[in-house]
Design an enzyme around this catalytic site. Sequence first.
Site, PDB file in Angstrom:
ATOM      1  CD  GLN A  36      35.208 117.249  23.029  1.00  0.00           C
ATOM      2  OE1 GLN A  36      36.335 117.119  22.576  1.00  0.00           O
ATOM      3  NE2 GLN A  36      34.777 118.597  23.195  1.00  0.00           N
ATOM      4  CB  CYS A  37      34.936 109.795  25.881  1.00  0.00           C
ATOM      5  SG  CYS A  37      33.557 109.310  26.861  1.00  0.00           S
ATOM      6  N   GLY A  38      34.376 108.060  23.678  1.00  0.00           N
ATOM      7  CA  GLY A  38      33.614 106.831  23.021  1.00  0.00           C
ATOM      8  C   GLY A  38      32.365 106.426  23.822  1.00  0.00           C
TER       9      GLY A  38
END
Length: 127
Positions: A36-38
């Site tokens: 859940q990160c860029g």
Amino acid sequence: MANELSALALTRLDGSSDSLAQHAGKVLLVVNVASQCGLTPQYEGLEKLYTSYREQGFEVLGFPANDFGNQEPGSAEDIDQFCKVNYGVSFPLFAKAPVSGEDKQPLYAALTAAEPVKQGPVEDFRE
């Protein structure tokens, strides 16, 4: 240093035992991952690298961590399901554990002790 690293006990995402010694003779890309990160789309590129070069002795070793802004909050089962369903990940994933701070897992502690200086911002390495 290489002997010390190869002896470190590692735990796979499924709970099975592993060590760097089990990957001896291969070129390893050790990478911190999060769902859940860029940079989550990195799974696609990592899987492509792994499938393209594994027959030539290249492996990607993924180490999920929740150290940075709660970007990997899920359980081992959540992580495994996310990676397989969304990115078809087949490279080895290891148990979620810290990769920074005083409680970082032993492998990352050894790696960062060997090369403690940041080499440049993440932006420098993007295509």
